[in-house]
Design a protein around this motif. Structure first.
Motif, PDB file in Angstrom:
ATOM      1  N   ALA A  89       2.997  -0.910 -24.191  1.00 32.80           N
ATOM      2  CA  ALA A  89       3.488  -0.205 -23.012  1.00 32.80           C
ATOM      3  C   ALA A  89       2.352   0.495 -22.273  1.00 32.80           C
ATOM      4  O   ALA A  89       2.457   0.771 -21.078  1.00 32.80           O
ATOM      5  CB  ALA A  89       4.558   0.798 -23.423  1.00 32.80           C
ATOM      6  N   HIS A  90       1.253   0.777 -22.969  1.00 27.80           N
ATOM      7  CA  HIS A  90       0.079   1.418 -22.369  1.00 27.80           C
ATOM      8  C   HIS A  90      -1.048   0.413 -22.157  1.00 27.80           C
ATOM      9  O   HIS A  90      -2.185   0.805 -21.858  1.00 27.80           O
ATOM     10  CB  HIS A  90      -0.418   2.567 -23.256  1.00 27.80           C
ATOM     11  N   GLY A  91      -0.769  -0.867 -22.381  1.00 32.42           N
ATOM     12  CA  GLY A  91      -1.773  -1.909 -22.192  1.00 32.42           C
ATOM     13  C   GLY A  91      -2.798  -1.978 -23.312  1.00 32.42           C
ATOM     14  O   GLY A  91      -3.920  -2.422 -23.106  1.00 32.42           O
ATOM     15  N   LYS A  92      -2.420  -1.563 -24.510  1.00 26.79           N
ATOM     16  CA  LYS A  92      -3.332  -1.535 -25.655  1.00 26.79           C
ATOM     17  C   LYS A  92      -2.703  -2.254 -26.840  1.00 26.79           C
ATOM     18  O   LYS A  92      -1.524  -2.589 -26.835  1.00 26.79           O
ATOM     19  CB  LYS A  92      -3.681  -0.090 -26.035  1.00 26.79           C
ATOM     20  N   ALA A  93      -3.513  -2.456 -27.890  1.00 26.88           N
ATOM     21  CA  ALA A  93      -3.040  -3.087 -29.131  1.00 26.88           C
ATOM     22  C   ALA A  93      -3.079  -2.055 -30.254  1.00 26.88           C
ATOM     23  O   ALA A  93      -3.926  -1.165 -30.274  1.00 26.88           O
ATOM     24  CB  ALA A  93      -3.913  -4.278 -29.489  1.00 26.88           C
ATOM     25  N   ALA A  94      -2.144  -2.192 -31.205  1.00 22.76           N
ATOM     26  CA  ALA A  94      -2.069  -1.248 -32.336  1.00 22.76           C
ATOM     27  C   ALA A  94      -2.982  -1.685 -33.462  1.00 22.76           C
ATOM     28  O   ALA A  94      -3.041  -2.860 -33.820  1.00 22.76           O
ATOM     29  CB  ALA A  94      -0.638  -1.157 -32.839  1.00 22.76           C
ATOM     30  N   LYS A  95      -3.710  -0.708 -34.015  1.00 19.97           N
ATOM     31  CA  LYS A  95      -4.586  -0.952 -35.170  1.00 19.97           C
ATOM     32  C   LYS A  95      -4.206   0.056 -36.254  1.00 19.97           C
ATOM     33  O   LYS A  95      -4.211   1.264 -36.022  1.00 19.97           O
ATOM     34  CB  LYS A  95      -6.047  -0.780 -34.762  1.00 19.97           C
ATOM     35  N   LEU A  96      -3.870  -0.456 -37.444  1.00 19.40           N
ATOM     36  CA  LEU A  96      -3.428   0.409 -38.546  1.00 19.40           C
ATOM     37  C   LEU A  96      -4.553   1.328 -38.985  1.00 19.40           C
ATOM     38  O   LEU A  96      -5.652   0.880 -39.294  1.00 19.40           O
ATOM     39  CB  LEU A  96      -2.939  -0.443 -39.731  1.00 19.40           C
ATOM     40  N   ARG A  97      -4.266   2.628 -38.994  1.00 16.89           N
ATOM     41  CA  ARG A  97      -5.238   3.618 -39.463  1.00 16.89           C
ATOM     42  C   ARG A  97      -5.004   3.938 -40.940  1.00 16.89           C
ATOM     43  O   ARG A  97      -5.924   3.884 -41.749  1.00 16.89           O
ATOM     44  CB  ARG A  97      -5.121   4.894 -38.631  1.00 16.89           C
TER      45      ARG A  97
END
Length: 116
Positions: A89-97
């Protein structure tokens, strides 16, 4: 001759039809009663768990997202998919922290993602 006004009467008690075991005459529960009572006690908790959303966003912004999941019906894969949607939704990809497990057994699980 005097007649005593107070006297004891023998009271007849009805005979018990169930077998009594142990000291003090405790009655045993019928077979299956304990299991039925345990299920009846656990049923409201199971219904409560089934009614709540197992994967949900706890906190989110354009830089990070925190996901709560149950770890039983839904695992880290479903949490990652929800984080990908939130970050997209923000134009980014999720990366597990990191992940965090709270409670014993089937307690709550949390996954923390960075939106990059």
């Amino acid at each position: 001759m005097m007649v005593s006004v107070y006297h004891r009467q023998r009271i007849q008690h009805a005979a018990s039809r169930q077998k009594r075991y142990g000291v003090g005459g405790r009655l045993r529960a019928a077979p299956g009663t304990v299991q039925a009572l345990a299920f009846a006690a656990a049923l409201p908790a199971l219904m409560l768990l089934a009614g709540c959303d197992p994967v949900q966003i706890v906190e989110g912004s354009d830089t990070h997202v925190s996901i709560r999941y149950d770890g039983i019906m839904n695992g880290l894969d479903q949490a990652t998919a929800l984080a990908q949607k939130a970050c997209a939704a923000h134009g980014k990809a999720a990366k597990l922290r990191r992940t965090y497990h709270e409670g014993l057994g089937a307690g709550e699980r949390f996954a923390f993602f960075d939106c990059v």
